[in-house]
Each structure stands twice: as C-alpha cells, then as structure tokens.
Write a protein that holds these residues in place. Sequence first.
Motif, PDB file in Angstrom:
ATOM      1  N   ARG A  14      38.567 -23.077  59.868  1.00  0.00           N
ATOM      2  CA  ARG A  14      39.540 -22.773  60.877  1.00  0.00           C
ATOM      3  C   ARG A  14      40.099 -21.551  61.038  1.00  0.00           C
ATOM      4  NH1 ARG A  14      40.383 -25.680  65.509  1.00  0.00           N
ATOM      5  NH2 ARG A  14      40.305 -27.561  64.363  1.00  0.00           N
ATOM      6  N   ASP A  15      40.610 -20.875  59.838  1.00  0.00           N
ATOM      7  CA  ASP A  15      41.034 -19.473  60.116  1.00  0.00           C
ATOM      8  C   ASP A  15      40.126 -18.543  59.643  1.00  0.00           C
ATOM      9  OD1 ASP A  15      43.637 -20.651  60.350  1.00  0.00           O
ATOM     10  OD2 ASP A  15      44.091 -21.104  58.151  1.00  0.00           O
ATOM     11  N   LEU A  16      39.041 -18.271  60.425  1.00  0.00           N
ATOM     12  CA  LEU A  16      37.853 -17.483  60.015  1.00  0.00           C
ATOM     13  C   LEU A  16      38.356 -15.984  60.393  1.00  0.00           C
ATOM     14  CD1 LEU A  16      34.719 -17.504  60.016  1.00  0.00           C
ATOM     15  CD2 LEU A  16      34.791 -17.148  62.406  1.00  0.00           C
ATOM     16  N   ASN A  17      37.843 -15.404  59.203  1.00  0.00           N
ATOM     17  CA  ASN A  17      38.138 -13.889  59.163  1.00  0.00           C
ATOM     18  C   ASN A  17      36.721 -13.214  59.940  1.00  0.00           C
ATOM     19  OD1 ASN A  17      35.839 -13.815  57.367  1.00  0.00           O
ATOM     20  ND2 ASN A  17      37.278 -13.953  55.586  1.00  0.00           N
ATOM     21  N   SER A  18      36.997 -11.900  59.839  1.00  0.00           N
ATOM     22  CA  SER A  18      36.135 -11.060  60.546  1.00  0.00           C
ATOM     23  C   SER A  18      34.678 -10.859  59.929  1.00  0.00           C
ATOM     24  CB  SER A  18      36.461  -9.636  60.904  1.00  0.00           C
ATOM     25  OG  SER A  18      36.932  -8.975  59.622  1.00  0.00           O
ATOM     26  N   LYS A  19      34.515 -11.611  58.787  1.00  0.00           N
ATOM     27  CA  LYS A  19      33.206 -11.383  57.759  1.00  0.00           C
ATOM     28  C   LYS A  19      32.031 -11.857  58.717  1.00  0.00           C
ATOM     29  CE  LYS A  19      35.650 -12.443  53.460  1.00  0.00           C
ATOM     30  NZ  LYS A  19      35.388 -13.504  52.356  1.00  0.00           N
ATOM     31  N   SER A  20      30.963 -11.111  58.548  1.00  0.00           N
ATOM     32  CA  SER A  20      29.669 -11.558  59.183  1.00  0.00           C
ATOM     33  C   SER A  20      29.469 -12.868  58.424  1.00  0.00           C
ATOM     34  CB  SER A  20      28.466 -10.391  59.052  1.00  0.00           C
ATOM     35  OG  SER A  20      28.168 -10.422  57.602  1.00  0.00           O
ATOM     36  N   PRO A  21      28.689 -13.421  59.721  1.00  0.00           N
ATOM     37  CA  PRO A  21      28.028 -15.011  59.459  1.00  0.00           C
ATOM     38  C   PRO A  21      26.673 -15.014  58.719  1.00  0.00           C
ATOM     39  CG  PRO A  21      27.521 -14.385  61.577  1.00  0.00           C
ATOM     40  CD  PRO A  21      28.411 -13.223  61.092  1.00  0.00           C
ATOM     41  N   ILE A  22      26.289 -16.185  57.966  1.00  0.00           N
ATOM     42  CA  ILE A  22      25.110 -16.297  57.568  1.00  0.00           C
ATOM     43  C   ILE A  22      24.204 -17.406  58.574  1.00  0.00           C
ATOM     44  CG2 ILE A  22      24.126 -17.373  55.460  1.00  0.00           C
ATOM     45  CD1 ILE A  22      26.626 -17.069  53.647  1.00  0.00           C
ATOM     46  N   ILE A  23      23.165 -16.685  58.576  1.00  0.00           N
ATOM     47  CA  ILE A  23      22.006 -17.569  59.452  1.00  0.00           C
ATOM     48  C   ILE A  23      21.174 -18.340  58.445  1.00  0.00           C
ATOM     49  CG2 ILE A  23      20.292 -17.486  61.062  1.00  0.00           C
ATOM     50  CD1 ILE A  23      21.584 -15.092  62.396  1.00  0.00           C
ATOM     51  N   LEU A  24      21.090 -19.398  58.417  1.00  0.00           N
ATOM     52  CA  LEU A  24      20.079 -20.210  57.617  1.00  0.00           C
ATOM     53  C   LEU A  24      18.781 -20.506  58.381  1.00  0.00           C
ATOM     54  CD1 LEU A  24      22.555 -22.926  56.124  1.00  0.00           C
ATOM     55  CD2 LEU A  24      21.670 -20.814  55.246  1.00  0.00           C
ATOM     56  N   PHE A  25      17.483 -20.335  57.738  1.00  0.00           N
ATOM     57  CA  PHE A  25      16.199 -20.598  58.022  1.00  0.00           C
ATOM     58  C   PHE A  25      15.842 -21.721  57.032  1.00  0.00           C
ATOM     59  CE2 PHE A  25      17.432 -16.059  59.005  1.00  0.00           C
ATOM     60  CZ  PHE A  25      16.749 -15.971  60.244  1.00  0.00           C
ATOM     61  N   HIS A  26      15.526 -22.802  57.789  1.00  0.00           N
ATOM     62  CA  HIS A  26      14.978 -23.756  57.125  1.00  0.00           C
ATOM     63  C   HIS A  26      13.378 -23.723  56.390  1.00  0.00           C
ATOM     64  CE1 HIS A  26      12.460 -25.862  60.251  1.00  0.00           C
ATOM     65  NE2 HIS A  26      13.538 -25.256  61.418  1.00  0.00           N
ATOM     66  N   ASP A  27      12.931 -24.845  55.820  1.00  0.00           N
ATOM     67  CA  ASP A  27      11.739 -24.691  55.134  1.00  0.00           C
ATOM     68  C   ASP A  27      10.804 -25.561  56.114  1.00  0.00           C
ATOM     69  OD1 ASP A  27      11.106 -27.995  53.732  1.00  0.00           O
ATOM     70  OD2 ASP A  27      13.161 -27.377  54.443  1.00  0.00           O
TER      71      ASP A  27
ATOM     72  N   VAL B  41       9.472 -21.355  53.075  1.00  0.00           N
ATOM     73  CA  VAL B  41       8.815 -20.497  54.087  1.00  0.00           C
ATOM     74  C   VAL B  41      10.126 -19.698  55.167  1.00  0.00           C
ATOM     75  CG1 VAL B  41       8.774 -22.257  56.021  1.00  0.00           C
ATOM     76  CG2 VAL B  41       7.343 -20.392  55.934  1.00  0.00           C
ATOM     77  N   GLY B  42      11.423 -20.445  55.111  1.00  0.00           N
ATOM     78  CA  GLY B  42      12.552 -20.061  55.801  1.00  0.00           C
ATOM     79  C   GLY B  42      13.017 -18.534  55.013  1.00  0.00           C
ATOM     80  N   GLY B  43      12.573 -18.378  53.682  1.00  0.00           N
ATOM     81  CA  GLY B  43      13.070 -17.423  52.833  1.00  0.00           C
ATOM     82  C   GLY B  43      12.150 -16.226  53.293  1.00  0.00           C
TER      83      GLY B  43
ATOM     84  N   ALA C 117      26.344 -14.704  70.240  1.00  0.00           N
ATOM     85  CA  ALA C 117      27.270 -13.378  70.027  1.00  0.00           C
ATOM     86  C   ALA C 117      27.164 -13.212  68.710  1.00  0.00           C
ATOM     87  CB  ALA C 117      28.491 -13.741  70.570  1.00  0.00           C
ATOM     88  N   VAL C 118      26.032 -12.995  67.925  1.00  0.00           N
ATOM     89  CA  VAL C 118      25.884 -12.574  66.505  1.00  0.00           C
ATOM     90  C   VAL C 118      25.630 -10.932  66.482  1.00  0.00           C
ATOM     91  CG1 VAL C 118      24.985 -12.797  64.185  1.00  0.00           C
ATOM     92  CG2 VAL C 118      25.625 -14.822  65.844  1.00  0.00           C
ATOM     93  N   GLY C 119      26.273 -10.351  65.740  1.00  0.00           N
ATOM     94  CA  GLY C 119      25.875  -8.880  65.815  1.00  0.00           C
ATOM     95  C   GLY C 119      25.430  -8.650  64.317  1.00  0.00           C
ATOM     96  N   GLU C 120      26.439  -8.368  63.295  1.00  0.00           N
ATOM     97  CA  GLU C 120      26.071  -8.306  61.978  1.00  0.00           C
ATOM     98  C   GLU C 120      26.049  -9.477  61.060  1.00  0.00           C
ATOM     99  OE1 GLU C 120      28.371  -5.400  59.837  1.00  0.00           O
ATOM    100  OE2 GLU C 120      27.993  -3.545  61.189  1.00  0.00           O
ATOM    101  N   PHE C 121      25.103  -9.913  60.107  1.00  0.00           N
ATOM    102  CA  PHE C 121      24.828 -11.286  59.727  1.00  0.00           C
ATOM    103  C   PHE C 121      24.228 -10.999  58.394  1.00  0.00           C
ATOM    104  CE2 PHE C 121      21.062 -10.321  62.338  1.00  0.00           C
ATOM    105  CZ  PHE C 121      20.060 -10.710  61.514  1.00  0.00           C
ATOM    106  N   ILE C 122      24.309 -12.164  57.828  1.00  0.00           N
ATOM    107  CA  ILE C 122      23.312 -12.412  56.471  1.00  0.00           C
ATOM    108  C   ILE C 122      22.230 -13.276  56.708  1.00  0.00           C
ATOM    109  CG2 ILE C 122      23.471 -12.860  54.002  1.00  0.00           C
ATOM    110  CD1 ILE C 122      26.370 -12.156  54.244  1.00  0.00           C
ATOM    111  N   ALA C 123      20.961 -12.898  56.345  1.00  0.00           N
ATOM    112  CA  ALA C 123      20.024 -13.896  56.498  1.00  0.00           C
ATOM    113  C   ALA C 123      19.645 -14.775  55.049  1.00  0.00           C
ATOM    114  CB  ALA C 123      18.548 -13.023  57.138  1.00  0.00           C
ATOM    115  N   CYS C 124      19.548 -16.047  55.313  1.00  0.00           N
ATOM    116  CA  CYS C 124      19.422 -16.849  53.938  1.00  0.00           C
ATOM    117  C   CYS C 124      18.522 -17.768  54.222  1.00  0.00           C
ATOM    118  CB  CYS C 124      20.708 -17.526  53.512  1.00  0.00           C
ATOM    119  SG  CYS C 124      20.493 -18.616  52.232  1.00  0.00           S
ATOM    120  N   GLY C 125      17.310 -17.814  53.701  1.00  0.00           N
ATOM    121  CA  GLY C 125      16.113 -18.785  53.957  1.00  0.00           C
ATOM    122  C   GLY C 125      15.803 -19.640  52.619  1.00  0.00           C
TER     123      GLY C 125
END
Length: 270
Positions: A26-39, A112-114, A101-109
């Motif tokens: 709810r109190d989101l900071n400005s850290k980049s989000p994580i995008i998850l890629f499934h198997d 095969v998503g990895g 509206a995602v700019g910078e992010f972290i990719a996590c899979g």
Amino acid sequence: MTEIVEAEYWIESPAGRLYAKSWAPRDLNSKSPIILFHDSLGCVALWKDFPQLLARSLGRRVIAYDRLGFGRSDARTDILERDFIAQEAERFVPLLCEQLAVGEFIACGHSVGGGMAVETGARFAGCNAVITIAAQAFVEDRTVQGIRTSQQEFASVDNIARLAKYHGEKADWVLRAWIETWLAPEFAEWNLDAALEKLGCPVIAIHGDRDEYGSLAHPRRIAAGRGSFHILPDTGHSPHREHPALVIKVIEDLLLIRPIRPDDRPGRNK
C-alpha cells in the motif's frame, strides 16, 4: 502486517490478449518492480502466494503474467519455434512494460521462465538484475529424461485434469508445447550462451540440489563471471514453492546491495 494491493490487467498484443496481475505494498516506494516469468506448464495462478510474499518482504511491486496460450491469456495453436525463449523477450515483454508503465525492473523466472528472464536482461537497458530459479541454460540428458518421465505421468486423466484447472481448454496445447518442443531433435543444441554474454547486470541463480530437470551445471553457467549461484538443500525443481522463505531471503540479500544502474555498467548492451 504490510497491506498488499492486487490489480489485474489485460495486455494487448497482435497475437492476442495477455493476462497480468500485480501485487504492491500500500505504501509503495520508488523501487523498481520485479517481473515474474512462469515455467513451461505454469501461469499466474500457479505462482500461488509467492508474488504476495515477495512484494511484502521486499517492499516492491511484483508483476506476473500468463504467456500467450497459458492460464487466462488467449489461446494459441501454433508450434513453438526453436527460439521461443528469446522471442518472449523480443515480442511480449516490451508490450508488458509499455502498457503497465514499467521502466526499470528486475527480471525473475522459474525454469524456462528463467531463460526468458536472461533473454530479457540481455535486451533491456532498464533491467537492473536477473534472478533465475531452477532455470536451464542448455539441454542436457537430465532435462530430457525428466520430461520423458513427466510425459508418462501425464498419460493419467487426473494429471491432465489438474493442468486443465489452470489452463482450461488450453491444457492439451500447453502440455504438447512443452514436451514436443524440448524433445525435438532440432532443439537439442539450444542454450543461453549468447544472451548470457550480453548481460551487464547483477545475476543470481537459485537451484535445488535434487532438481529433476537440471544439474548444478545450469546455475554455475548462468552465474559464471556475472553473479552468484545458490544451491538449496533437499530441494527439487520448484524452490519457490518448496522453500519460499529461503528463496526470498536469497533475493533479499542480493537486493540489499543496490543494483548498478544501467548507465554505469561498462559494456552494457544498449
């Protein structure tokens, strides 16, 4: 306890609509989000409560989506091409980032998503880190044997029914896409080497010591010269479901060290 706000989205693409969901404090900071890629058999729903736990523990927005043909996304009938892992990063991730509206992010899979997370990190200057969970970096005998074993298990009507619970009428295509693609002779030479060479961001590879689809050669190759790998004891192919707290702790430790910004990385592929 931190309140997590959930939201659902539909991503428009020329090939069909993709379903996506996000979890954010709810109190989101400005850290980049994580995008998850499934198997290969996965979808948003099969991440279970992992995205919510990740969002709460890291204080970051977490985004997961169903690839075309999976989960709640539109169906597809075509055969996956040999470079389908790279194609995911080329064709669909840009649409996801643009429409959410995602700019910078972290990719996590996972699995095969990895591989898709690695391919994404190799192509996007805005990818600040890559995290793989039980990912394959190439096709090895253990991978092939694990898939052949699963192929026999899915001869059971009950197993198909469990798959259909998450993919509906697309379940048969999902299963065939996985088995027929990975067991095809022309796919035997596939690997992530070219994408790994282009990575310029921190990498962490998480793997179980009892993974039935890949030996420890995979996390070692993924992390070599790029980051670190973590082998979880008494763990199979789904570390985030078997030991979610351990996986989140490993990710948390990585992100305690502020990821290098893209512009500061010499040799970054832009």
